[in-house]
Design a protein around this motif. Structure first.
Motif, PDB file in Angstrom:
ATOM      1  N   UNK A  44       0.780  -1.272   0.161  1.00  0.00           N
ATOM      2  CA  UNK A  44       0.145   0.084  -0.077  1.00  0.00           C
ATOM      3  C   UNK A  44       0.755   1.201  -0.073  1.00  0.00           C
ATOM      4  N   UNK A  45       1.843   1.229   0.907  1.00  0.00           N
ATOM      5  CA  UNK A  45       2.980   2.450   0.920  1.00  0.00           C
ATOM      6  C   UNK A  45       3.637   2.577  -0.453  1.00  0.00           C
ATOM      7  N   UNK A  46       3.623   1.569  -1.358  1.00  0.00           N
ATOM      8  CA  UNK A  46       4.298   1.635  -2.595  1.00  0.00           C
ATOM      9  C   UNK A  46       3.414   2.296  -3.655  1.00  0.00           C
ATOM     10  N   UNK A  47       2.116   1.958  -3.540  1.00  0.00           N
ATOM     11  CA  UNK A  47       1.094   2.371  -4.410  1.00  0.00           C
ATOM     12  C   UNK A  47       0.288   3.557  -4.107  1.00  0.00           C
ATOM     13  N   UNK A  48       0.002   3.660  -2.914  1.00  0.00           N
ATOM     14  CA  UNK A  48      -0.715   4.847  -2.454  1.00  0.00           C
ATOM     15  C   UNK A  48      -0.300   5.966  -1.586  1.00  0.00           C
ATOM     16  N   UNK A  49       1.085   5.904  -1.588  1.00  0.00           N
ATOM     17  CA  UNK A  49       1.909   6.700  -0.713  1.00  0.00           C
ATOM     18  C   UNK A  49       1.564   8.165  -0.710  1.00  0.00           C
ATOM     19  N   UNK A  50       1.126   8.609  -2.129  1.00  0.00           N
ATOM     20  CA  UNK A  50       0.788   9.905  -2.442  1.00  0.00           C
ATOM     21  C   UNK A  50      -0.539  10.345  -2.249  1.00  0.00           C
ATOM     22  N   UNK A  51      -1.438   9.455  -1.865  1.00  0.00           N
ATOM     23  CA  UNK A  51      -2.847   9.680  -1.673  1.00  0.00           C
ATOM     24  C   UNK A  51      -2.832  10.226  -0.110  1.00  0.00           C
ATOM     25  N   UNK A  52      -2.080   9.668   0.623  1.00  0.00           N
ATOM     26  CA  UNK A  52      -2.131  10.235   2.152  1.00  0.00           C
ATOM     27  C   UNK A  52      -1.805  11.300   2.468  1.00  0.00           C
ATOM     28  N   UNK A  53      -0.886  11.978   1.371  1.00  0.00           N
ATOM     29  CA  UNK A  53      -0.922  13.432   1.578  1.00  0.00           C
ATOM     30  C   UNK A  53      -1.391  14.531   0.576  1.00  0.00           C
ATOM     31  N   UNK A  54      -1.532  14.000  -0.547  1.00  0.00           N
ATOM     32  CA  UNK A  54      -2.145  14.603  -1.553  1.00  0.00           C
ATOM     33  C   UNK A  54      -3.832  14.993  -1.326  1.00  0.00           C
ATOM     34  N   UNK A  55      -4.651  14.023  -0.841  1.00  0.00           N
ATOM     35  CA  UNK A  55      -6.014  14.184  -0.554  1.00  0.00           C
ATOM     36  C   UNK A  55      -6.237  15.297   0.656  1.00  0.00           C
ATOM     37  N   UNK A  56      -5.561  15.128   1.662  1.00  0.00           N
ATOM     38  CA  UNK A  56      -5.751  15.802   2.888  1.00  0.00           C
ATOM     39  C   UNK A  56      -5.489  17.463   2.169  1.00  0.00           C
ATOM     40  N   UNK A  57      -4.254  17.568   1.575  1.00  0.00           N
ATOM     41  CA  UNK A  57      -3.897  18.870   1.197  1.00  0.00           C
ATOM     42  C   UNK A  57      -5.028  19.515   0.282  1.00  0.00           C
ATOM     43  N   UNK A  58      -5.821  18.935  -0.613  1.00  0.00           N
ATOM     44  CA  UNK A  58      -6.550  19.240  -1.548  1.00  0.00           C
ATOM     45  C   UNK A  58      -7.775  19.568  -0.444  1.00  0.00           C
ATOM     46  N   UNK A  59      -8.271  18.909   0.497  1.00  0.00           N
ATOM     47  CA  UNK A  59      -9.302  19.215   1.052  1.00  0.00           C
ATOM     48  C   UNK A  59      -9.220  20.413   1.934  1.00  0.00           C
ATOM     49  N   UNK A  60      -8.071  20.656   2.396  1.00  0.00           N
ATOM     50  CA  UNK A  60      -7.640  21.755   3.390  1.00  0.00           C
ATOM     51  C   UNK A  60      -7.674  22.951   2.478  1.00  0.00           C
ATOM     52  N   UNK A  61      -7.041  22.947   1.201  1.00  0.00           N
ATOM     53  CA  UNK A  61      -7.281  24.078   0.349  1.00  0.00           C
ATOM     54  C   UNK A  61      -8.664  24.433   0.116  1.00  0.00           C
ATOM     55  N   UNK A  62      -9.379  23.504  -0.439  1.00  0.00           N
ATOM     56  CA  UNK A  62     -10.713  23.749  -0.992  1.00  0.00           C
ATOM     57  C   UNK A  62     -11.698  24.239   0.300  1.00  0.00           C
ATOM     58  N   UNK A  63     -11.197  23.720   1.597  1.00  0.00           N
ATOM     59  CA  UNK A  63     -12.106  24.335   2.649  1.00  0.00           C
ATOM     60  C   UNK A  63     -11.778  25.683   3.143  1.00  0.00           C
ATOM     61  N   UNK A  64     -10.499  25.868   2.753  1.00  0.00           N
ATOM     62  CA  UNK A  64      -9.941  27.442   3.002  1.00  0.00           C
ATOM     63  C   UNK A  64     -10.733  28.468   1.874  1.00  0.00           C
ATOM     64  N   UNK A  65     -10.538  27.869   0.731  1.00  0.00           N
ATOM     65  CA  UNK A  65     -11.023  28.661  -0.369  1.00  0.00           C
ATOM     66  C   UNK A  65     -12.524  28.836  -0.310  1.00  0.00           C
ATOM     67  N   UNK A  66     -13.460  27.752   0.069  1.00  0.00           N
ATOM     68  CA  UNK A  66     -14.913  27.964   0.549  1.00  0.00           C
ATOM     69  C   UNK A  66     -14.930  29.045   1.634  1.00  0.00           C
ATOM     70  N   UNK A  67     -14.062  28.920   2.585  1.00  0.00           N
ATOM     71  CA  UNK A  67     -14.490  29.884   3.757  1.00  0.00           C
ATOM     72  C   UNK A  67     -14.181  31.474   3.780  1.00  0.00           C
ATOM     73  N   UNK A  68     -13.302  31.631   2.598  1.00  0.00           N
ATOM     74  CA  UNK A  68     -12.982  33.064   2.213  1.00  0.00           C
ATOM     75  C   UNK A  68     -13.898  33.693   1.210  1.00  0.00           C
ATOM     76  N   UNK A  69     -14.466  32.547   0.428  1.00  0.00           N
ATOM     77  CA  UNK A  69     -15.170  33.112  -0.657  1.00  0.00           C
ATOM     78  C   UNK A  69     -16.295  34.205  -0.357  1.00  0.00           C
TER      79      UNK A  69
END
Length: 293
Positions: free
Chosen positions: A268-293
């Motif tokens: 899993x850490x060979x194939x899905x390693x990037x998901x564990x960081x990229x998805x939360x980063x995207x969610x936090x950015x989108x949540x930030x953009x939504x709250x300042x819109x």
């Protein structure tokens, strides 16, 4: 059979299964996320155990990361027909943290106690507490529309890895392209040429999805091309950073593949390693953009 052939066969089998689980219902989606988090934490704990003496923490790591991933889903609400459960993530982590400290004090020699505790806690911290935020990218109900944001992350990471792999393997060092190591002490085969090619493909893919589809419509943000490109940059940087982090962990522990769940790809850490960081980063950015819109 060559490694490339094994990779392709595994991909043809695994990808339809993953998409079915994402499409079917919230139980299958959260089950998939919990499974990946648990197995990833199991692999992490196994690698950490190679470097510091202490009890086998793979089972506890599996359970801890699974519990934290489930806690994120429960904190969001609407899953399984349940309302949002307040403070469930923090309380779950406090219990896990107390258990880890208790085991460290009782079972680990003082010479190894602090590095052992830090590395073993890395599994629930990174994969469960941070990577568990993948659950926030999804909703309940049948259909892909309930998990478009996560599908965007997943396909982007696959595209980035695939383009970087093939470009670095077959094009870098030939014709007009050079071959410059990207992080030689961590992953000698990665090249700047492959990284840049993967990044360009990812940014273009993400920008198109964000601007020209309803992939992120649930966040109620007015996306322009600048924001769409910025999201693409964020995903490719976060994804490759997550990839390098796992490569560093494997090299530090003297491990070739974190596991063998995916034949030709590793664990899993060979194939899905990037998901564990990229998805939360995207969610936090989108949540930030939504709250300042």
């Amino acid at each position: 059979m060559s490694n490339l052939a094994q990779r392709l066969i595994t991909a043809f089998i695994a990808i339809p299964i993953v998409f079915f689980l994402l499409w079917f219902c919230d139980y299958s989606r959260i089950g998939l996320m919990c499974f990946l988090a648990g197995v990833g934490a199991w692999e992490w704990a196994g690698m950490a155990s190679k470097m510091y003496k202490g009890p086998d923490m793979r089972y506890l790591s599996f359970a801890s990361s699974l519990a934290l991933t489930l806690a994120w889903a429960l904190s969001k609400g609407d899953y399984f027909g349940l309302p949002a459960v307040p403070y469930v993530v923090g309380m779950t982590f406090l219990v896990i943290f107390a258990i880890y400290i208790g085991i460290a004090y009782a079972k680990v020699e003082i010479d190894h106690l602090f590095p052992w505790l830090v590395m073993q806690l890395g599994a629930p911290l990174y994969i469960g507490l941070w990577g568990g935020m993948n659950a926030l990218m999804m909703g309940n109900g049948q259909g892909f529309e309930h998990c478009y944001p996560f599908i965007l992350v997943m396909t982007s990471m696959w595209l980035c890895d695939t383009v970087a792999y093939f470009f670095g393997k077959f094009a870098a060092g030939k014709g007009p392209f050079g071959r410059h190591p990207f992080a030689p002490s961590i992953s000698p085969k990665k090249t700047w040429e492959g990284s840049i090619a993967g990044s360009i493909a990812t940014i273009a893919w993400v920008a198109y999805w964000v601007k020209c589809s309803a992939a992120l419509s649930s966040f109620n943000i007015d996306f322009n091309w600048g924001i769409a490109i910025a999201i693409g940059v964020l995903l490719t940087v976060a994804g490759q950073a997550g990839d390098l982090l796992m490569s560093a962990l494997k090299r530090w522990s003297g491990t070739k593949d974190s596991g063998n769940l995916f034949v030709g790809h590793g664990g899993v850490l060979d194939r899905c390693d990037s998901f564990f960081l990229a998805a939360p980063a995207l969610y936090l950015l989108l949540d930030f953009l939504k709250n300042i819109a």
